[in-house]
Motif scaffolding. Structure first.
Motif, PDB file in Angstrom:
ATOM      1  N   ASN A  34      12.579  57.996  52.958  1.00  0.00           N
ATOM      2  CA  ASN A  34      12.491  59.415  52.622  1.00  0.00           C
ATOM      3  C   ASN A  34      13.816  59.849  52.009  1.00  0.00           C
ATOM      4  OD1 ASN A  34      14.330  59.944  54.804  1.00  0.00           O
ATOM      5  ND2 ASN A  34      12.591  59.882  56.220  1.00  0.00           N
ATOM      6  N   GLU A  35      13.954  61.157  51.793  1.00  0.00           N
ATOM      7  CA  GLU A  35      15.168  61.701  51.167  1.00  0.00           C
ATOM      8  C   GLU A  35      16.438  61.353  51.948  1.00  0.00           C
ATOM      9  OE1 GLU A  35      15.665  63.391  48.315  1.00  0.00           O
ATOM     10  OE2 GLU A  35      13.544  63.412  47.771  1.00  0.00           O
ATOM     11  N   GLU A  36      16.324  61.284  53.271  1.00  0.00           N
ATOM     12  CA  GLU A  36      17.506  61.075  54.106  1.00  0.00           C
ATOM     13  C   GLU A  36      17.947  59.618  54.181  1.00  0.00           C
ATOM     14  OE1 GLU A  36      14.801  63.044  55.621  1.00  0.00           O
ATOM     15  OE2 GLU A  36      15.796  64.680  54.565  1.00  0.00           O
ATOM     16  N   ASN A  37      17.032  58.665  54.069  1.00  0.00           N
ATOM     17  CA  ASN A  37      17.422  57.274  54.326  1.00  0.00           C
ATOM     18  C   ASN A  37      17.279  56.328  53.133  1.00  0.00           C
ATOM     19  OD1 ASN A  37      14.677  56.751  54.155  1.00  0.00           O
ATOM     20  ND2 ASN A  37      14.402  56.450  56.345  1.00  0.00           N
ATOM     21  N   HIS A  38      16.850  56.823  51.982  1.00  0.00           N
ATOM     22  CA  HIS A  38      16.627  55.904  50.861  1.00  0.00           C
ATOM     23  C   HIS A  38      17.923  55.283  50.344  1.00  0.00           C
ATOM     24  CE1 HIS A  38      17.622  59.327  48.216  1.00  0.00           C
ATOM     25  NE2 HIS A  38      17.793  58.426  47.262  1.00  0.00           N
ATOM     26  N   LYS A  39      19.031  55.979  50.440  1.00  0.00           N
ATOM     27  CA  LYS A  39      20.321  55.404  50.005  1.00  0.00           C
ATOM     28  C   LYS A  39      20.722  54.242  50.920  1.00  0.00           C
ATOM     29  CE  LYS A  39      21.617  57.646  46.367  1.00  0.00           C
ATOM     30  NZ  LYS A  39      21.568  56.960  45.079  1.00  0.00           N
ATOM     31  N   GLU A  40      20.437  54.389  52.212  1.00  0.00           N
ATOM     32  CA  GLU A  40      20.709  53.309  53.163  1.00  0.00           C
ATOM     33  C   GLU A  40      19.899  52.066  52.779  1.00  0.00           C
ATOM     34  OE1 GLU A  40      20.145  52.275  57.916  1.00  0.00           O
ATOM     35  OE2 GLU A  40      19.565  54.255  57.187  1.00  0.00           O
ATOM     36  N   SER A  91       7.386  58.134  49.927  1.00  0.00           N
ATOM     37  CA  SER A  91       7.171  59.252  50.824  1.00  0.00           C
ATOM     38  C   SER A  91       6.373  60.281  50.049  1.00  0.00           C
ATOM     39  CB  SER A  91       8.519  59.814  51.280  1.00  0.00           C
ATOM     40  OG  SER A  91       8.340  60.905  52.127  1.00  0.00           O
TER      41      SER A  91
END
Length: 176
Positions: free
Chosen positions: A4-10, A52
């Motif tokens: 999702n927006e919060e974890n896609h960079k991880e 997502s």
């Protein structure tokens, strides 16, 4: 992991770590002990959904690569146990009869391990639950990891040839 927006960079950073780990495995000619795993937590990426809603953060191929990379990272941690146990065994006979991994295997995962091997129980639990998507070569390596050291090293060579090298062959075919 559902991206999702919060974890896609991880996940994108983990993908970079996986590719670097795969290069390290090739450089080490299939010796999976002490691979450079990077900063990603392989337990977090055993299951990955790349979208997502209508937003796609990673393609299906990238998610597959992340999941296979997470599994290879866990196999590398198992290889570290075999390697470390080998270094500290008095003899091959002692290692075969009294080593950490043979004792762990015969205890069916119930052995109280030294603290630095605590992750082995978590890997064993993941393996037993079969709760993640597996490639047949990776699955064979996990089966061997908890049953026979010689077969484990042979299975890891198959992972190198049929998963890791295939990954780079596939990537080299992408056109921009």
């Amino acid at each position: 992991m559902h991206l999702n927006e919060e974890n896609h960079k991880e996940a994108e950073n983990a993908l970079k770590d996986v590719l670097y780990m795969f290069v390290d495995a090739i450089v080490q000619s299939g010796d999976f002990s002490e691979l450079e795993l990077g900063k990603f937590d392989p337990f977090s990426f055993l299951e990955v959904e790349g979208s997502s809603g209508k937003t796609i953060f990673l393609t299906g191929g990238e998610c597959d690569l992340l999941m296979k990379g997470a599994a290879v990272a866990l196999l590398s941690l198992i290889a570290d146990v075999y390697f470390d146990d080998e270094c500290h065994a008095v003899s091959e006979k002692d290692k075969a009869e009294n080593g950490i991994m043979p004792s762990f295997i015969t205890s069916k995962g119930q052995l109280k391990l030294p603290e630095h091997y605590g992750y082995l129980i978590e890997i064993y639990d993941v393996y037993k639950s079969k709760k993640f998507i597996m490639d047949p070569y990776i699955e064979k390596a996990f089966d061997a990891a908890f049953s026979n050291e010689i077969e484990f090293y042979s299975a890891m060579r198959e992972v190198l040839e049929n998963v890791i090298k295939t990954c780079f062959t596939t990537l080299s075919r992408f056109k921009s």
